[in-house]
Design a protein around this motif. Structure first.
Motif, PDB file in Angstrom:
ATOM      1  N   GLN A  47      10.195 -22.413  27.644  1.00 31.90           N
ATOM      2  CA  GLN A  47      10.746 -22.672  26.322  1.00 31.90           C
ATOM      3  C   GLN A  47      11.258 -21.375  25.695  1.00 31.90           C
ATOM      4  N   PRO A  48      12.254 -21.467  24.804  1.00 36.02           N
ATOM      5  CA  PRO A  48      12.725 -20.258  24.116  1.00 36.02           C
ATOM      6  C   PRO A  48      11.606 -19.656  23.269  1.00 36.02           C
ATOM      7  N   ARG A  49      11.609 -18.348  23.160  1.00 38.29           N
ATOM      8  CA  ARG A  49      10.630 -17.706  22.285  1.00 38.29           C
ATOM      9  C   ARG A  49      10.893 -18.080  20.832  1.00 38.29           C
ATOM     10  N   PRO A  50       9.850 -18.276  20.044  1.00 34.23           N
ATOM     11  CA  PRO A  50      10.047 -18.496  18.607  1.00 34.23           C
ATOM     12  C   PRO A  50      10.716 -17.281  17.969  1.00 34.23           C
ATOM     13  N   VAL A  51      11.407 -17.511  16.882  1.00 32.26           N
ATOM     14  CA  VAL A  51      12.056 -16.408  16.172  1.00 32.26           C
ATOM     15  C   VAL A  51      10.997 -15.559  15.475  1.00 32.26           C
ATOM     16  N   GLY A  52      11.364 -14.333  15.168  1.00 32.75           N
ATOM     17  CA  GLY A  52      10.481 -13.456  14.411  1.00 32.75           C
ATOM     18  C   GLY A  52       9.484 -12.685  15.234  1.00 32.75           C
ATOM     19  N   LEU A  53       9.679 -12.660  16.545  1.00 27.03           N
ATOM     20  CA  LEU A  53       8.754 -11.960  17.432  1.00 27.03           C
ATOM     21  C   LEU A  53       9.294 -10.585  17.811  1.00 27.03           C
ATOM     22  N   THR A  69       4.190  -9.408  19.094  1.00 26.94           N
ATOM     23  CA  THR A  69       3.716  -9.157  17.736  1.00 26.94           C
ATOM     24  C   THR A  69       4.579  -9.913  16.746  1.00 26.94           C
ATOM     25  N   ALA A  70       3.930 -10.492  15.751  1.00 26.43           N
ATOM     26  CA  ALA A  70       4.627 -11.129  14.634  1.00 26.43           C
ATOM     27  C   ALA A  70       3.902 -10.712  13.363  1.00 26.43           C
ATOM     28  N   GLY A  71       4.560  -9.954  12.495  1.00 33.09           N
ATOM     29  CA  GLY A  71       3.914  -9.515  11.267  1.00 33.09           C
ATOM     30  C   GLY A  71       2.996  -8.337  11.509  1.00 33.09           C
ATOM     31  N   GLU A  72       1.854  -8.355  10.808  1.00 32.84           N
ATOM     32  CA  GLU A  72       0.890  -7.257  10.862  1.00 32.84           C
ATOM     33  C   GLU A  72      -0.452  -7.793  11.346  1.00 32.84           C
ATOM     34  N   PRO A  73      -0.621  -7.951  12.633  1.00 31.12           N
ATOM     35  CA  PRO A  73      -1.845  -8.576  13.147  1.00 31.12           C
ATOM     36  C   PRO A  73      -3.062  -7.674  13.002  1.00 31.12           C
ATOM     37  N   VAL A  96       4.193 -19.371  26.631  1.00 28.41           N
ATOM     38  CA  VAL A  96       2.842 -19.674  26.160  1.00 28.41           C
ATOM     39  C   VAL A  96       2.324 -18.539  25.279  1.00 28.41           C
ATOM     40  N   CYS A  97       2.475 -17.313  25.748  1.00 28.97           N
ATOM     41  CA  CYS A  97       1.989 -16.161  24.984  1.00 28.97           C
ATOM     42  C   CYS A  97       2.756 -15.990  23.678  1.00 28.97           C
ATOM     43  N   ALA A  98       4.065 -16.213  23.730  1.00 35.31           N
ATOM     44  CA  ALA A  98       4.874 -16.098  22.520  1.00 35.31           C
ATOM     45  C   ALA A  98       4.442 -17.117  21.478  1.00 35.31           C
ATOM     46  N   GLU A  99       4.204 -18.338  21.907  1.00 36.85           N
ATOM     47  CA  GLU A  99       3.798 -19.377  20.967  1.00 36.85           C
ATOM     48  C   GLU A  99       2.405 -19.122  20.409  1.00 36.85           C
ATOM     49  N   LEU A 100       1.492 -18.636  21.239  1.00 32.81           N
ATOM     50  CA  LEU A 100       0.162 -18.308  20.737  1.00 32.81           C
ATOM     51  C   LEU A 100       0.226 -17.202  19.691  1.00 32.81           C
ATOM     52  N   CYS A 101       1.099 -16.233  19.899  1.00 30.57           N
ATOM     53  CA  CYS A 101       1.269 -15.157  18.932  1.00 30.57           C
ATOM     54  C   CYS A 101       1.706 -15.706  17.574  1.00 30.57           C
ATOM     55  N   VAL A 102       2.720 -16.541  17.584  1.00 29.92           N
ATOM     56  CA  VAL A 102       3.260 -17.075  16.332  1.00 29.92           C
ATOM     57  C   VAL A 102       2.267 -18.032  15.662  1.00 29.92           C
ATOM     58  N   GLN A 103       1.614 -18.863  16.459  1.00 27.05           N
ATOM     59  CA  GLN A 103       0.707 -19.859  15.878  1.00 27.05           C
ATOM     60  C   GLN A 103      -0.554 -19.240  15.299  1.00 27.05           C
ATOM     61  N   THR A 104      -1.081 -18.200  15.939  1.00 25.24           N
ATOM     62  CA  THR A 104      -2.320 -17.590  15.458  1.00 25.24           C
ATOM     63  C   THR A 104      -2.083 -16.435  14.494  1.00 25.24           C
TER      64      THR A 104
END
Length: 307
Positions: A47-53, A69-73, A96-104
């Motif tokens: 799947q395409p990576r979510p935006v903002g990564l 990374t998304a934001g300030e984890p 999978v990793c990209a989506e976990l980053c954005v979701q969490t």
């Protein structure tokens, strides 16, 4: 086993789509050919990576990693990919990793450990341990260890080895992991001919991983071989019901809870090994991926929602 009854139409469509690029006789192929068909199959589902990564490929003490990374984890997930220790890499589980980053909201570091048979055990564990230590030194965040299949094995091995050696491991989430259970009993027999992973394939991958007889009493090879399960971080194990590896999950959780630790087993009815790739086409898989993401986020916040 009546898989026609246990598995719904959506999941059968996923199984058939997988088989189109990853044939049932894959164990008869050369290792190079196995990797080619596995990579093609993963690309078909990617799947395409979510935006903002922000995504960067780095070297973790010589081990290739990919940092999302998304934001300030304030938390980092160290993720170990599946593939029988023989196939897979940074691209196979990129989405999978990209989506976990954005979701969490957590940083995710995917580990590209060396593969068999070019590098037999314990090379995979050594790379996983090296990368995890690098993450601690590089980011200083508390950690959640996660992985699927072979990667679940590595996450558990790292968690067990980290006791008394590494601070800040807040939890582990293991997704249909192979932990070294009894292959002559339980789900290994019940689901010996399960779609997408058979007992014969498990034995093949174990042989390739070792390059000889499997080691005994080595928890870095099979976490269930450990003699001490105390002091482990809160653990969530998610299994597919139609999977020879299923019973490794509850066996591992029992070992932890018997020593007073926290462990929770989630068994997903009607799902098969490798169903993370089905999360956009199979509702059961999508629901399970949501549970996995919530578990990772909760453990990162030191919340235990399973009492």
């Amino acid at each position: 086993m009546d898989y026609e009854r246990l598995i719904d139409e959506e999941t059968w469509a996923f199984i058939k789509r997988t088989a189109e690029s990853y044939p049932d006789d894959a164990v008869d192929l050369s290792i190079e050919d196995q990797r080619c068909v596995y990579n093609r199959m993963c690309q078909d589902f990617r799947q395409p990576r979510p935006v903002g990564l922000d995504v960067q490929d780095r070297s973790a003490g010589g081990v290739p990693v990919r940092v999302y990374t998304a934001g300030e984890p304030t938390r980092t997930v160290v993720y170990f990919h599946g593939g029988g220790f023989v196939v897979g890499g940074l691209d196979s589980h990129d989405d999978v990793c990209a989506e976990l980053c954005v979701q969490t909201g957590y940083r995710v570091v995917a580990v590209d450990y060396r593969l068999c048979p070019e590098h037999v055990h314990p090379a995979q564990f050594q790379d996983s341990w090296t990368a995890t230590n690098w993450v601690v030194q590089e980011f200083g965040d508390p950690l959640i260890l996660a992985g699927d299949s072979a990667g679940g094995n590595l996450a558990a091995a790292v968690a067990q080895h980290a006791r008394g050696r590494l601070e800040g491991v807040l939890g582990q989430v293991l997704i249909y992991p192979g932990l070294g259970g009894d292959t002559s009993a339980g789900s290994y027999v019940e689901h010996a001919q399960a779609p997408l992973l058979t007992l014969e394939e498990i034995r093949f991958y174990e042989k390739v991983r070792c390059g000889g007889p499997a080691p005994q009493n080595d928890p870095t090879f099979a976490p269930l071989q450990d003699i001490d399960f105390s002091g482990l971080p809160p653990t969530v194990v998610v299994t597919a019901d139609c999977d020879p590896l299923r019973d490794d999950g509850p066996a591992y959780c029992r070992k932890i809870t018997e020593t007073g630790g926290r462990a929770h087993w989630v068994n997903e009815p009607g799902l098969v090994h490798g169903y993370l790739r089905a999360r956009t086409s199979v509702k059961r898989a999508a629901d399970s991926f949501e549970r996995i993401s919530v578990a990772i986020e909760a453990l990162g916040q030191q919340i235990w929602p399973y009492d």
